[in-house]
Structures are given as C-alpha cells and as structure tokens.
Write a protein that holds these residues in place. Structure first.
Motif, PDB file in Angstrom:
ATOM      1  N   ALA A  20      -1.430   4.956  -2.055  1.00 49.54           N
ATOM      2  CA  ALA A  20      -1.159   6.169  -1.278  1.00 49.54           C
ATOM      3  C   ALA A  20       0.249   6.085  -0.723  1.00 49.54           C
ATOM      4  N   ARG A  21       0.950   7.196  -0.722  1.00 48.85           N
ATOM      5  CA  ARG A  21       2.300   7.210  -0.156  1.00 48.85           C
ATOM      6  C   ARG A  21       2.216   6.901   1.340  1.00 48.85           C
ATOM      7  N   ALA A  22       3.059   5.989   1.773  1.00 55.97           N
ATOM      8  CA  ALA A  22       3.034   5.572   3.174  1.00 55.97           C
ATOM      9  C   ALA A  22       3.410   6.737   4.083  1.00 55.97           C
ATOM     10  N   THR A  78      12.883   4.398 -11.461  1.00 55.41           N
ATOM     11  CA  THR A  78      13.902   3.356 -11.309  1.00 55.41           C
ATOM     12  C   THR A  78      14.094   2.926  -9.862  1.00 55.41           C
ATOM     13  N   ARG A  79      14.239   3.872  -8.949  1.00 54.17           N
ATOM     14  CA  ARG A  79      14.498   3.519  -7.551  1.00 54.17           C
ATOM     15  C   ARG A  79      13.324   2.758  -6.962  1.00 54.17           C
ATOM     16  N   VAL A  80      12.117   3.264  -7.206  1.00 54.38           N
ATOM     17  CA  VAL A  80      10.921   2.615  -6.670  1.00 54.38           C
ATOM     18  C   VAL A  80      10.723   1.245  -7.314  1.00 54.38           C
ATOM     19  N   LEU A  81      10.960   1.188  -8.630  1.00 52.08           N
ATOM     20  CA  LEU A  81      10.803  -0.073  -9.350  1.00 52.08           C
ATOM     21  C   LEU A  81      11.742  -1.138  -8.789  1.00 52.08           C
ATOM     22  N   ASP A  82      12.999  -0.784  -8.613  1.00 56.52           N
ATOM     23  CA  ASP A  82      13.972  -1.753  -8.092  1.00 56.52           C
ATOM     24  C   ASP A  82      13.606  -2.197  -6.678  1.00 56.52           C
ATOM     25  N   GLN A  83      13.173  -1.258  -5.849  1.00 60.63           N
ATOM     26  CA  GLN A  83      12.791  -1.612  -4.484  1.00 60.63           C
ATOM     27  C   GLN A  83      11.568  -2.525  -4.487  1.00 60.63           C
ATOM     28  N   ALA A  84      10.614  -2.232  -5.363  1.00 59.35           N
ATOM     29  CA  ALA A  84       9.413  -3.064  -5.450  1.00 59.35           C
ATOM     30  C   ALA A  84       9.762  -4.490  -5.864  1.00 59.35           C
ATOM     31  N   ARG A 128      -4.816  -5.510   1.997  1.00 60.18           N
ATOM     32  CA  ARG A 128      -3.909  -4.369   2.047  1.00 60.18           C
ATOM     33  C   ARG A 128      -2.467  -4.871   2.082  1.00 60.18           C
ATOM     34  N   THR A 129      -1.534  -4.001   1.700  1.00 61.25           N
ATOM     35  CA  THR A 129      -0.115  -4.292   1.865  1.00 61.25           C
ATOM     36  C   THR A 129       0.661  -2.998   1.689  1.00 61.25           C
ATOM     37  N   ARG A 130       1.959  -3.060   1.966  1.00 60.42           N
ATOM     38  CA  ARG A 130       2.840  -1.925   1.719  1.00 60.42           C
ATOM     39  C   ARG A 130       3.931  -2.382   0.758  1.00 60.42           C
ATOM     40  N   LEU A 131       4.212  -1.559  -0.270  1.00 59.94           N
ATOM     41  CA  LEU A 131       5.192  -1.921  -1.284  1.00 59.94           C
ATOM     42  C   LEU A 131       6.006  -0.698  -1.677  1.00 59.94           C
ATOM     43  N   ALA A 132       7.303  -0.768  -1.503  1.00 61.05           N
ATOM     44  CA  ALA A 132       8.249   0.275  -1.940  1.00 61.05           C
ATOM     45  C   ALA A 132       7.830   1.665  -1.481  1.00 61.05           C
ATOM     46  N   GLY A 133       7.355   1.753  -0.232  1.00 64.10           N
ATOM     47  CA  GLY A 133       7.006   3.053   0.321  1.00 64.10           C
ATOM     48  C   GLY A 133       5.602   3.518   0.008  1.00 64.10           C
ATOM     49  N   LEU A 180       5.698 -12.526 -10.601  1.00 57.71           N
ATOM     50  CA  LEU A 180       5.805 -11.886  -9.302  1.00 57.71           C
ATOM     51  C   LEU A 180       4.451 -11.887  -8.616  1.00 57.71           C
ATOM     52  N   LEU A 181       4.446 -12.199  -7.326  1.00 65.90           N
ATOM     53  CA  LEU A 181       3.207 -12.226  -6.552  1.00 65.90           C
ATOM     54  C   LEU A 181       3.104 -10.981  -5.675  1.00 65.90           C
ATOM     55  N   LEU A 182       1.956 -10.315  -5.736  1.00 66.38           N
ATOM     56  CA  LEU A 182       1.639  -9.252  -4.790  1.00 66.38           C
ATOM     57  C   LEU A 182       0.696  -9.869  -3.761  1.00 66.38           C
ATOM     58  N   VAL A 183       1.187 -10.084  -2.549  1.00 62.35           N
ATOM     59  CA  VAL A 183       0.424 -10.774  -1.520  1.00 62.35           C
ATOM     60  C   VAL A 183      -0.201  -9.743  -0.590  1.00 62.35           C
ATOM     61  N   LEU A 184      -1.522  -9.701  -0.581  1.00 57.55           N
ATOM     62  CA  LEU A 184      -2.260  -8.799   0.293  1.00 57.55           C
ATOM     63  C   LEU A 184      -2.574  -9.505   1.607  1.00 57.55           C
TER      64      LEU A 184
END
Length: 972
Positions: A969-971, A911-917, A950-955, A941-945
């Motif tokens: 991979a976890r940031a 839930t937390r990660v989903l909401d942040q994403a 590459r990109t960073r999303l919700a940690g 929803l667009l995931l923009v690389l």
C-alpha cells in the motif's frame, strides 16, 4: 577404448628443447605448471574419450556430414582441433606473463620482452593467436587457400567463448611481433610448426588434411566442434584430474589419462531403444496406466506418426488440457531418439513453477526408461532454473552426485553451486553430476527440465554460446505450453528452432490453444529457408482438433486431425458485472449446498481486494488465496495444499472441502497444477488463457454424471467478469489491459459474445474440446469479429498492437544471432556486440523476455530484541530461527533463508522507485554473509520485516502474512 587413444608418451619424444620449454598452465600459489605439449596431449585424449563415450551420435552425424570420411573423419578432426587449440600460447604475447617460465623459454632461444613492455599484447589473446597460426600452418604445410583455413581455425579462435571478429583478426595481422619476436622470428615459427606438426602426426590427420582442403564445413559443425573443444579444454585444465608438474612428471602417461577419466566419471549418453510394439504397451510400461485404461487417440497417433517418419523432425501436438500431451511427447521423444541418436531430452516450460511440477514426472519416466541392450546406466539430470537447488527432488540428486573433484569453468567466473565434498553414491541411477553443474555446463546433462529461457538463450549472442548449442544439439527438445510466449520471446524461439532444425534435432511442440498463424511460423522456422513458403499454407489452413503437424526434411507438411478421446464437457458461459457485491450474491446462491469455486483475477491487487471482501462476507476459513507474492517456501506449501484439497480424487480423497470454499487466485492457477473446481469465475483475458482456466473446471469425473458434486454445480459454469459489459465496446479493467493489452481482450470478448448472449450454435455452453480450436483461431485470426459498433475500436487497438509487436520484434533482434549461414562460411564475429554471459537469473531472463526489471529479495524479520530471524510462521520447524550477524549462517540455515525469496511487485519496477528501494535495501547489508562459503546468501538483498512482519520501502508500506502473502500500500 583407452588403449586405442593417441599415446601421450609420443608427444614429448624428440621435441627440441625450445618446443619442450613452451608452457601452457601455471598455478600461482603452488608454482606448478604444465608444458604446452602436455596440455595438448591431455586435451587430445579427453576429446577422443568424449567422442567415444559421451558425445551423442546425433551430434557426431552433424560434424561428420561435411567430411569425406564420415564419422571416422569427424573423430580425427575433433581430436586434432582439441590438441592444437592452445597453440596460441606458443607466442610472446602469452608466454611473457610468468617471468620464471618465460626465462626458461628465453634460455632456449625464444626471446621475448617483459610483460610490462608488451603494451599491445591484448591484441593477441591466445585463442585468436592460435587461429592465426593454424590458418598460416595449413596454408604453408598443405597448400590450403586462406578462405578455406578460417572455418577450421575459428574453432581455436573461439574456444574461450567468443569467436574473433574481422576487426580482431585485422588488428593482430598488423602486429606480427605479438606472434613472433623480430630477431628470432624464425625460431618462434619453427617451434610453432614443430608443435602443430606433432599434433597432426599423433592425431593421424596428416593425410586427411590434404583431402580436407576442399571441405566446406557447415556452420552447425563449426559451432559443435567449438563446444566440444571447450569441454575437452575445461576437463584437461582441471588440476584435480590432470595434476601439474612436478607431480605430473611422476605419472605414467596412460595411467594419467585413465585416472582422470575415472575421476571425472561422466555418465554415458542415453541410447534410445527401438520399441515396435503396440503404443498401448509402450505407455503402460513407461507411465503405469491404471488397470483396464486405454491411451488417448492423440497419444497413439503421435507415436505411430513418429514411427512413420523417415527421419526425425518437428511434431506439433495440439490437444485439449488433460489429454496426456506430456506423456505423448515423452513417448515420441523415445521413438525419435532411437532413430536420430539423441543422447537425452530437454523439456522446456514457461515458468519455474511448471518446471518444478514437471521434474518429478520426468524422474518417474526415467526410472522406467530402458537403454538399447537394456544395460543399466547412470543418467545425468538437471533442473535448469535459478532456484533449482531449493527443489527437494533435485537436492537429493545433487547429494547423490556430489564429489570432491572441482567443477572448473576456466573462463566462466564462479560456478552456481559450491557443494562440499561428501561420500560418493556411485550406485545412484539418476544423479546431478558434479562436473555437469554450473551456469554454463549444466545443460550438458543428458536429461533436463527447465524454463523456456534455457532454449531461448540458444538464440542470444552470449559468451560460450557454443556450449549451449552443443548441449541442445544432442537431445530431443520438448516445448510445452507453446502458446504462452509473446512476440519478443517468439522471435528468440523461432531463431532457436531454425538452428535446431539445422542440427537435425527432433522437436516436439505442445499446446492446447495454438493459433494457426503461430503453428505455421513454428514449422517454417524449423524447416529453414530451404523450404518454400507455399509448403506451409496447409499448416496455417488446417482445421480440426486435436491436430498433429509433422515437419520432416524433404517431405511435404501434412497436418493430421486426430479423433477426440470422447470426453466432452459443456461450460455454460455467463457475464458478471465487475462488482464485489454481485459476485458475493452469485457465490452465496451457487455454493448454498457446498462446493468449491475458483476465482481467477488478472492482478494480485484484485486477488487481495476480492479475498478481503469474501472473507468478510463468508468467513476466514472459507476463503484462501494463491498468487506469486508469497516467498518460495510458502508458495510451495500453497501449491501442495491446493493439490491435496482440490486435486484429482485419488490425491484429494476426503480432504476436499464439503462445505463451501472459495480460492481466489492469480494466473498461477492456469498452469502446472492439476486442480479441479465446481465453479469458475474469471476476469476477461485472452481467449486461449480463458480456455486454460476452464481446464480447471470439472477437470475430473466425480461420480456418475458428476453426481458427487453439489446438485447446483453439476453443470459446469464459468462467469466472466473484470469488464464493463455495458460499454461499447466492452471495457476491460485497467489492470487487465496493462498485462494483456487491449486488442487481445477485445478479440476475446468478441468471439465469446455469441456464447455470452446465447446466440451461438450451442447456446451458452462452450463445448470442450470441440470449440477450443475455432475460438482460438477466430480470436487470433484476421477476420472481423464482434458487432459493427465495435469495429472502430478494434481497428484502433489492432494498429496499436501491430506497432507494439513490431517494436518487440525489433528489440529482440538487437542481440540475436544470425540464421544459419551457408556451408564453409566461418563463424567470424558470430556473437559480436553480444550481452556477455547469459544465465537463468532475473538479469539473464531479461535478455530474452521483454519484461520490466524487478527486484528479488530474501525476506527475514527482526525480533523485538533486534535479532534477525527467519520468518516466524515457516513450516517444518524452519520458522523463527535466529540468524547470526557476525558470521555466515550454517548452510542448512542459509538454505532456509534462500527459500524465502520473493520478487517485489510491479510497484517497484519504475526506475525512481526501483533505485530508491535498492538504496534502502542495501542498508541491511551483512558483511559476514558476503563470503564464498555463504553461497546461498552472498550478494542477495534482504527485506527485513519488523516483529509484526511489516516494513516501509521506497514509499510503500509492506506487510507479509502466510495467509495473503505480501500486501503493498502506498505510504500515507
């Protein structure tokens, strides 16, 4: 025929001024309108045409069996219900909504307050108001008891998708002013009765209503009549087909109906042809068998068993992978349809990928499928899942069936596809008919391939559920991979089967690895409560394989063991430690002379880890991956590549690698793809799935005695890893337990232990197909399995599994419709406390699948100059195309972006990660794309690389490549 329909000219003749002033439809922009009598006439005519030219005989029989006059009574009833369904519009609660039209009614004496003064008018939606009026009219005019009126009135009450509840009915009953205004109630009542009298007179039911007083209308008949009235209403409400006044006043009544039906141009239902010849001839003509080949015993026996049935019912076909179960099911469907009057076929599969693979097979079958009388007919077809429009085979049919008539869903919100008008290709034999598209009407197409969700929705309390029941009640239903569903989904499947049985829908269930207990549950669900529990003991106790089980109303259930096709394979089973170095050593030895190995991991993370190690050891070009973390278009390219290189000899040809090659895959390799490898390595998984994976090993004959395979690989070997084999009991890796749960994995390890240790009767080889059924039944049975030292752990895991399954079953019942009730009991509150709309989106699937919520995104990239573009690597010239940010992309460009859909992995389901994403993804919102013309992209929803993909999303750090797909991979 058209000239036999009720003449619409009679509807207005002699009506009082007050009755003629009642309005039913209004177009706010143009001011056009329709009087109620006109819409009644249109709806009645459409219902009659639907009955005569579109409704399958199989549906007619369900409706007719409750009526003394049979099919003829059924038609009269359907036409009358369609004619009278909107009588609730002849009430103050409805009529006050358009002031100009209300004024005309007031001038005729039908007084009513202003809309803003009628604060409680929501208590009288016109469907419910119509139900109350029809019931009162039946009692007043024909002396019906109130309890008998509800089963007929509920059709009007439910024609907007939700049958009223008892509390709805009670609330309106104490607010009679919403139906008739005090002070002129007698005139309101007189007008309502005048219109209902006219319906009864023109539809020819005045005398029949007297004899129908004693009828107990079955609940299946009530549902189907509701669905039919909804369809008739939607068609008659389409202003492209039925213009509003003043234009309508210029039309001759007969010409109006003829033009509308011609404009709608619905394909007629399939009329199955009886084929009494040898089954070999049937298969040769439908599937183009290679010269000199013979059909498999299970195929022949399935056809002969279907012919021997006195009426259509349920057939369960259990046979090994590659035995032609699908072809057997289609042949049986043809036999069933000729007998039952089914007008089409629905094939239900576990996933979109398996659906996509099945769709062209169905199209080929349809191209060779005759109708009774060998008349050429167009056939409406549908690929039923949320990404169907991206399938090229289906897109071609959409273009063939595209037309200018709008596909109106009066109460359904936006439709799924909004294609532009184009030239009509009326000569196409198979079309995705324009009107039969959209979330709610698509399943009304005659021939449908789709995900199992489309069938499970039949058991879900959802709006317009009657339409889904109507769509399935007229078909033969084929359920493939019946072993692939969990307790939650099986609960919905059983409820759907119980209704299919009540509708007398022929059903064919297919599986290579069906547990006996599940076979018994399927048979019992279809047979319904009338069949005693003892009737199914033989189903659960049946031994032997392949196996046919036939459930036919009124006859005992007798499973039949069928001879094997004769092709056997012994798969040598071996343990392998869960160590990448040891795996590499085994592969280096086994593939020293070349050969193709398949490694199936239970999680994508393990796929990635394994592939990275093997590439470093054997080289990049010798290792490829297949899993679900690719965008759709790349996934399709991957599947096509696997088939080209590792498919049957007639497809792969000389493209099969001669050097060593290793494919590391997730569960996507279990189903749908006809691929063939020399060596198999698999993580420990439930035994039925392991057997499915073994079906990819030595799947085809390559030379005499497999002599075309490398010498070291001519004996089939399966190495089972993904577990600590030294632990007591065996300890599966964590990811496997998360997906399959511990009990199924321990039972699998227990029944495989004799083969892994070499103590089985056959030694190490698992004999296929001979050992399939014993292994499956042992793994899913109740007998003790495994060494004594495992029993404590197995018992603990069993208790945990039973609790988990009980929770799943309980959750499934929260939004599930009831079982079929007794005849005469009205469908009041049928979907009370339901979920609203149901569809095959991720949100819709979550209603019938007990899976965590996940995000689906469209993947694009931003170049170094800041411009958005499609992913750079896409094939066929689709990569690196610039995307506008200040306007909507052209449809072809938008479709390319839509084909880059990707479901984010489980890391983003918390839930937390989903909401942040979601919060972070919404920052890439492009306003210009949120318009109705941009139907491919609006709301996505667009995931923009970045320029390096590459990109960073919700940690989490994300990287996408066409070789490995999405890496997570976890940031740091």
């Amino acid at each position: 025929m058209l000239d036999e329909e009720p003449s619409p000219g009679r509807w207005a003749m002699g009506l009082t001024a007050a009755a003629g002033a009642v309005w039913a439809k209004h177009h706010q922009e143009t001011g056009g309108w329709l009087p109620l009598w006109r819409h009644m006439a249109d709806s009645a005519a459409v219902a009659g045409l639907l009955w005569d030219r579109w409704l399958p005989v199989q549906v007619m029989r369900v409706i007719a069996e409750s009526l003394p006059g049979g099919i003829e009574d059924g038609r009269r009833l359907a036409v009358w219900l369609a004619a009278s369904h909107d009588i609730g519009k002849a009430t103050p609660a409805f009529a006050c909504q358009v002031e100009s039209l209300a004024d005309v009614m007031r001038a005729a004496g039908l007084d009513m307050p202003l809309q803003k003064q009628l604060l409680d008018r929501k208590l009288a939606p016109h469907g419910l108001a119509g139900q109350m009026l029809v019931q009162e009219w039946l009692s007043d005019r024909f002396g019906w008891q109130r309890s008998a009126t509800v089963q007929f009135g509920i059709i009007a009450g439910g024609h907007h998708g939700v049958p009223p509840t008892h509390s709805d009915i009670q609330a309106l009953a104490v607010n009679g002013q919403l139906l008739r205004m005090p002070g002129c109630a007698s005139l309101w009542r007189s007008v309502q009765w005048e219109l209902l009298d006219r319906c009864a007179e023109i539809c020819g039911v005045e005398e029949r209503l007297k004899s129908w007083r004693q009828v107990k209308l079955s609940q299946p008949a009530q549902v189907l009549l509701t669905g039919l009235v909804i369809v008739a209403d939607w068609i008659a409400s389409n202003p492209d087909l039925f213009p509003y006044f003043p234009l309508a006043s210029q039309q001759n009544d007969k010409d109006r109906i003829e033009a509308a039906w011609r404009g709608l141009d619905l394909p007629e239902p399939w009329l199955g042809q009886t084929f009494d010849g040898d089954p070999q001839e049937l298969f040769a003509s439908r599937f183009r068998l290679p010269a000199g080949s013979r059909i498999r015993p299970v195929q022949e026996r399935a056809v002969r068993a279907a012919r021997a049935m006195s009426s259509a019912g349920l057939m369960v076909i259990e046979a090994p992978m590659g035995e032609g179960k699908t072809e057997a099911a289609l042949a049986v469907a043809e036999v069933f349809a000729a007998r039952s009057g089914a007008g089409g076929c629905f094939v239900a599969l576990p996933t979109m990928a398996t659906g996509n693979a099945m769709f062209p097979r169905m199209l080929k079958w349809l191209s060779r499928l005759p109708d009774a009388g060998n008349r050429p007919r167009r056939r409406s077809v549908l690929l039923a899942h949320s990404k169907a429009a991206l399938n090229e085979d289906y897109s071609q049919l959409i273009r063939a069936g595209r037309r200018g008539t709008r596909a109106i869903e009066v109460d359904g919100g936006r439709i799924e596809y909004r294609h532009r008008a184009d030239r009509r290709i009326a000569s196409a034999e198979l079309v995705a008919h324009q009107w039969l598209r959209g979330r709610k009407k698509g399943m009304l197409s005659s021939f449908v391939v789709g995900t199992i969700d489309q069938l499970l929705f039949m058991g879900l309390k959802s709006r317009h559920l009657a339409l889904r029941h109507l769509s399935l009640a007229g078909k033969v239903v084929i359920i493939d991979e019946a072993h692939a569903y969990d307790t939650y989904m099986n609960s919905y499947l059983d409820r759907a089967l119980s209704w299919l049985g009540a509708y007398r829908v022929p059903v064919v269930v297919l599986s290579a690895t069906l547990p006996a207990g599940r076979r018994r549950e399927l048979a019992r669900a279809y047979a319904g409560p009338a069949a005693g529990c003892g009737d199914f003991d033989s189903v659960g106790d049946a031994k032997g394989y392949p196996l046919l089980t036939v459930v036919e109303p009124g006859r005992p259930v007798v499973p039949e063991v069928v001879p094997s096709s004769g092709r056997e394979i012994g798969v040598h089973l071996e343990q392998l430690r869960d160590d990448l170095g040891e795996l590499g050593d085994v592969l280096e030895s086994a593939l020293g002379e070349g050969g193709c190995a398949l490694i199936v991991r239970n999680t994508v993370d393990r796929v990635m880890e394994t592939a990275a190690y093997l590439r470093e050891r054997f080289g990049e070009r010798r290792v490829s991956v297949a899993h679900a973390r690719f965008v759709d278009v790349d996934r399709a390219d991957k599947d096509a590549d696997l088939l080209e290189r590792f498919g049957p000899p007639e497809i792969s040809g000389d493209r099969r690698p001669t050097d060593m090659h290793i494919v590391v895959a997730s569960q996507v390799a279990e189903q749908s793809l006809d691929i063939d490898f020399d060596l198999l390595v698999s993580d420990l998984c439930p035994v039925d799935l392991l057997l499915q994976r073994m079906g990819r090993l030595h799947r085809h004959i390559r030379g005499t005695g497999q002599s075309d395979r490398p010498a070291r690989l001519r004996v089939a070997r399966c190495l089972v890893t993904g577990a600590d084999w030294d632990a007591v009991p065996v300890e599966p890796v964590r990811g496997s337990k998360r997906i399959y749960r511990e009990y199924a994995l321990l039972r699998a390890a227990a029944v495989l232990e004799p083969y892994l240790s070499g103590s089985a009767e056959s030694g190490r080889p698992v004999r296929l197909p001979e050992d399939i059924n014993p292994l499956v039944q042992a793994a899913y049975g109740d007998d003790l399995v495994g060494p004594p030292s495992w029993q404590e752990a197995l018992e603990r895991a069993r208790r945990e599994q039973e609790l988990y399954q009980a929770n799943q079953d309980s959750k499934a019942h929260d939004f599930q419709i009831n079982a079929v009730g007794k005849a005469g009991r009205a469908m009041v509150g049928w979907i009370d406390a339901g979920v609203g709309d149901a569809d095959d989106t991720r949100r819709g699937q979550a209603q019938v699948r007990d899976s965590p919520e996940t995000l689906e995104v469209l993947v694009v990239h931003r170049r170094s100059d800041g411009v958005l573009a499609t992913l750079p690597h896409l094939s066929q010239g689709r990569g690196g195309l610039e995307l506008p940010a200040d306007t909507a992309p052209e449809p072809d460009l938008a479709r390319i972006v839509a084909s880059c859909s990707l479901r984010l992995p489980f890391h983003f389901s918390f839930t937390r990660v989903l909401d942040q994403a979601i919060d972070e993804l919404e920052k890439e919102y492009i306003a210009a794309w949120q318009v109705k013309e941009c139907y491919w992209l609006a709301g996505e929803l667009l995931l923009v690389l970045d320029e390096n993909c590459r990109t960073r999303l919700a940690g989490y750090d994300l990287r996408y490549t066409p070789v490995d797909g999405l890496e997570v991979a976890r940031a740091a």
